[in-house]
Design a protein around this motif. Sequence first.
Motif: not given
Length: 278
Positions: A154-159, A164-165, A176-181
Amino acid sequence: MTTKTHVTRHRFVDVDGIKLFYREAGDPAAPKLLLLHGFPSASHQYARLIEELKDEFHVIAPDHPGSGHSDAPERPCTFDFLADTIEKFLLAIDFTGFSMYVFDFGAPVGFRIATRHPEWIKSLIVQNGNAYEDGLSDLARDFIGNRDPQVARDMLALECTKFGYLEGVRDPEAISPDTWTLDQHYLDLRPQPQIDLALDYHSNVAKYPEWQAYLREHRPPTLIAWGRGDPFFLEPGAKAYLRDLPGARLHLFDTGHFALEENLAEIAALIRAFIPTV
């Protein structure tokens, strides 16, 4: 405008059957700098820093097994295994006698290597990488104390990746949203290694006294660059290093966990000023 002389190369090397990806840039005769990435990222998190430093240093940035472009092992991923693999990788490419930049998961990998080979370490650059319980937030303690694979998944979810960023940064629109994407792409592609590592994180805390003893005994010249808004590794964790390394250079930045996202230029300048003195 200054033109960069060196090109970043994107390479693979076989380490015990694992195809390990790494970025390499700079003159092999220049001072060596090893960059060890954190969670849930890979060496791409250092792409901009490499561009900043590649004309002054010989830079190596691997993807840990199970991260980025590196193969995932068939066995469960542990921090001991990551350190074993990176140690063999460094021997395979004949890269020793370096300054080591550690961040997040890169810190427990790097400190394991440092305790095995203190002669390899010319200096340390620590950026939001914990080695003291002082710096563990309640979020971090919950993460470390978890033994449930489903909770780890569950900790690997997008939110969570996005949190973290963005948590603790000065200006969320500057990230940049490229980071977490991109990080989420790798997490979704191969979640199991990161689940394994989450369940093994307690092994790092158990080694904190050993790493602190290494710091006291060997006193590597150390630069500490820390995002004080980090929701996981708190400011006291940065200051705790001064107990064992009273000569360390401490710089706190008003940003979050991924301090390079907002303070790349400042941290690169600190590295340029620091490494030639050691």
